[in-house]
Design an enzyme around this catalytic site. Structure first.
Site, PDB file in Angstrom:
ATOM      1  CB  ILE A  30      -1.053   0.031   1.285  1.00  0.00           C
ATOM      2  CG1 ILE A  30      -2.306   0.691   0.759  1.00  0.00           C
ATOM      3  CG2 ILE A  30      -0.394   0.408   2.415  1.00  0.00           C
ATOM      4  CD1 ILE A  30      -3.349   0.510   1.972  1.00  0.00           C
ATOM      5  CG  HIS A  99       5.117  -9.508   5.049  1.00  0.00           C
ATOM      6  ND1 HIS A  99       4.864  -9.395   6.420  1.00  0.00           N
ATOM      7  CD2 HIS A  99       5.946  -8.383   5.053  1.00  0.00           C
ATOM      8  CE1 HIS A  99       5.311  -8.254   7.020  1.00  0.00           C
ATOM      9  NE2 HIS A  99       6.077  -7.437   6.093  1.00  0.00           N
TER      10      HIS A  99
HETATM   11  P1  5GP Z   1       7.186  -4.766   7.437  1.00  0.00           P
HETATM   12  O1  5GP Z   1       7.560  -3.483   7.990  1.00  0.00           O
HETATM   13  O2  5GP Z   1       6.165  -5.656   8.422  1.00  0.00           O
HETATM   14  O3  5GP Z   1       7.970  -5.711   6.801  1.00  0.00           O
HETATM   15  O4  5GP Z   1       6.037  -4.701   6.122  1.00  0.00           O
HETATM   16  C1  5GP Z   1       4.589  -4.213   6.085  1.00  0.00           C
HETATM   17  C2  5GP Z   1       4.407  -3.863   4.748  1.00  0.00           C
HETATM   18  O5  5GP Z   1       3.125  -3.796   4.578  1.00  0.00           O
HETATM   19  C3  5GP Z   1       4.629  -2.301   4.717  1.00  0.00           C
HETATM   20  O6  5GP Z   1       5.569  -1.983   3.668  1.00  0.00           O
HETATM   21  C4  5GP Z   1       3.532  -1.598   4.456  1.00  0.00           C
HETATM   22  O7  5GP Z   1       3.462  -0.396   3.698  1.00  0.00           O
HETATM   23  C5  5GP Z   1       2.299  -2.860   4.061  1.00  0.00           C
HETATM   24  N1  5GP Z   1       0.844  -2.573   4.539  1.00  0.00           N
HETATM   25  C6  5GP Z   1       0.480  -2.135   5.739  1.00  0.00           C
HETATM   26  N2  5GP Z   1      -0.620  -2.065   5.646  1.00  0.00           N
HETATM   27  C7  5GP Z   1      -1.159  -2.707   4.685  1.00  0.00           C
HETATM   28  C8  5GP Z   1      -2.235  -2.758   3.767  1.00  0.00           C
HETATM   29  O8  5GP Z   1      -3.535  -2.736   4.409  1.00  0.00           O
HETATM   30  N3  5GP Z   1      -2.524  -3.170   2.683  1.00  0.00           N
HETATM   31  C9  5GP Z   1      -1.451  -3.475   2.002  1.00  0.00           C
HETATM   32  N4  5GP Z   1      -1.471  -3.797   0.845  1.00  0.00           N
HETATM   33  N5  5GP Z   1       0.026  -3.218   2.542  1.00  0.00           N
HETATM   34  C10 5GP Z   1      -0.152  -2.840   3.643  1.00  0.00           C
END
Ligand code: 5GP
Length: 116
Positions: A30, A99
């Protein structure tokens, strides 16, 4: 409490899904950090890398294979890309559902900022 990603997997939250099969879903981030920024997410809710079980080995391999195929499909296989999994606070993890980030479409620079 289900995570955001569990809600996306269940179809309760919208997402730009680019791939899905019985084991994983892949959708656009997102807040993209590069022209191509796709998250490859296992349907199984594994919170962090620390929670990966030995029996998940083929699932984790599958996530990388899906990332490889998406990189080809998105036309960045030859120009290059980066695969990232963040873990816990120091790793910068925001969503506690495992992820794999697939990032590319521009030079991504050094892996992390060096604080000398
Ligand atoms: P992390 O920091 O946990 O490795 O990555 C989480 C990722 O999820 C971030 O890059 C953030 O932009 C993405 N993200 C968070 N909430 C959402 C959402 O509701 N939809 C989508 N498509 N991505 C999200």
């Amino acid at each position: 409490m289900p995570t955001l990603f569990e809600k996306i997997i269940a179809g309760e939250l919208p997402a730009d899904v680019v791939y899905r099969d019985s084991r994983v879903i892949a959708f656009l981030d997102i807040r993209p950090a590069a022209r191509i920024h796709i998250l490859i997410v296992p349907n199984k809710p594994i919170p962090t890398v620390n929670d990966i079980a030995d029996e998940d080995e083929s699932l984790i391999g599958h996530m990388v294979i899906v990332a490889r195929d998406l990189a080809r499909q998105q036309g960045i296989a030859e120009s290059g890309y980066r695969l990232i999994i963040n873990c816990n606070a120091d790793g910068g993890q925001e969503v506690y559902h495992l992820h794999l980030h697939l990032l590319g479409g521009r030079p991504l620079g050094p892996m992390i900022t060096r604080n000398t």
